[in-house]
Design an enzyme around this catalytic site. Structure first.
Site, short mmCIF file in Angstrom:
data_model
loop_
_atom_site.label_atom_id
_atom_site.label_comp_id
_atom_site.label_asym_id
_atom_site.label_seq_id
_atom_site.Cartn_x
_atom_site.Cartn_y
_atom_site.Cartn_z
N ASP A 1 0.82 -1.20 0.00
CA ASP A 1 0.00 0.00 0.00
C ASP A 1 0.87 1.26 0.00
O ASP A 1 2.08 1.21 0.21
CB ASP A 1 -0.91 0.01 1.23
CG ASP A 1 -2.13 -0.89 1.06
OD1 ASP A 1 -2.35 -1.38 -0.07
OD2 ASP A 1 -2.86 -1.09 2.05
N MET B 1 -10.51 7.59 7.03
CA MET B 1 -10.73 8.19 5.71
C MET B 1 -11.85 9.23 5.74
O MET B 1 -12.73 9.25 4.89
CB MET B 1 -11.04 7.11 4.67
CG MET B 1 -9.95 6.07 4.54
SD MET B 1 -10.42 4.63 3.54
CE MET B 1 -11.54 3.78 4.67
N LYS C 1 -3.84 2.89 -2.79
CA LYS C 1 -5.08 3.56 -3.15
C LYS C 1 -5.17 4.80 -2.28
O LYS C 1 -5.23 4.72 -1.05
CB LYS C 1 -6.29 2.65 -2.93
CG LYS C 1 -6.24 1.38 -3.78
CD LYS C 1 -7.48 0.53 -3.62
CE LYS C 1 -8.69 1.16 -4.29
NZ LYS C 1 -8.56 1.24 -5.74
#
Length: 265
Positions: free
Chosen positions: A50, A185, A72
């Site tokens: 990641d 997030m 991502k």
């Protein structure tokens, strides 16, 4: 290295050719890796990692191991999840020893569940090595007890960024519970989330905090209220990666700091 530590690093299941291990890289600081993560990384032929994995963690893999970026990041061009899973399947079918290195814990808002379902459906052997999730590590690292007797009986982990094909979280239901909420997030949607929680009945004066880059040397903590957290975060130019905490336990940080300062004095 003590014999006991050496035994831990040497014993246990081995990463086999054609197998994929999903490994949790923890919240940021490489020192917070599990010993299992260290052991498995040392056996990798390929590491699919990641965006938020510290380079020092990647250095624990053999020097000749292939390193493949699969990060991502919200609002930026990123590999599609289907492409990542298909890449893992292809690498395993080629007989490689594959580590899929994911920030935090692979199964806590890390899409690890999607990947193992894809691997299983393709008949690929896999294992999962847990990691310390940032949602809880960030609190501990900044002096906020995730559970505090007399303050809360539960703690909620929620995403502030649902998938495009998924409904908005039921913020009103979360507000009614009156328990601390940890958001992953959520930075870019903090104003909308705060408004929804207040509309759901949570007091605008509820303590709130943003913990950016938790456990790393870049760690920053902003304490505010539910009504002010979005504007204060914007003014402080805080950005992802960050954990947002909303609830009375935020106040414990200041109280603890005051007591600790008095003891030190």
């Amino acid at each position: 290295m003590t014999p006991a530590l050496e035994a831990i690093l040497q014993d246990g299941p081995r990463l086999q050719p054609g197998e994929v291990w999903l490994v949790g890289a923890g919240p940021g600081d490489p020192a917070l890796l599990t010993l299992e993560a260290v052991r498995v990384l040392a056996q990798a032929e390929v590491v699919v990692h990641d965006a938020l994995v510290d380079p020092r963690v990647l250095d624990l893999a053999p020097a000749d191991a292939e390193r493949i970026f699969a990060g991502k990041r919200g609002g930026r061009p990123s590999p599609a999840q289907r492409d990542i899973t298909e890449r893992l399947i292809a690498l395993a079918r080629a007989g490689r020893r594959v580590v899929r290195l994911k920030g935090g814990d692979p199964f806590v808002f890390g899409r690890g569940g999607e990947e193992v379902f894809g691997l299983a459906a393709a008949g690929v052997s896999f294992r999962v090595a847990p990691g310390l999730t940032a949602g809880l590590a960030a609190l501990t690292a900044t002096g906020i007890p995730a559970t505090l007797r007399g303050a809360n009986q539960a703690i909620l982990l929620a995403t502030g960024h649902p998938a495009p094909d998924q409904p908005e979280p039921d913020w009103a239901a979360m507000a009614r519970l009156g328990q601390p909420i940890v958001l992953y997030m959520a930075i870019r949607r903090l104003a909308a989330i705060s408004t929804a929680l207040i509309a759901g009945g949570l007091s605008p004066e509820t303590p709130a905090a943003v913990i950016a880059s938790a456990t790393t040397v870049e760690q920053k903590v902003l304490v505010s209220t539910l009504a002010g957290i979005a504007d204060d975060t914007r003014a402080a130019a805080l950005s992802a990666p960050a954990i947002v905490l909303i609830g009375e336990i935020v106040a414990a940080r200041g109280a603890l700091a005051a007591l600790a300062g008095r003891v030190a004095a």
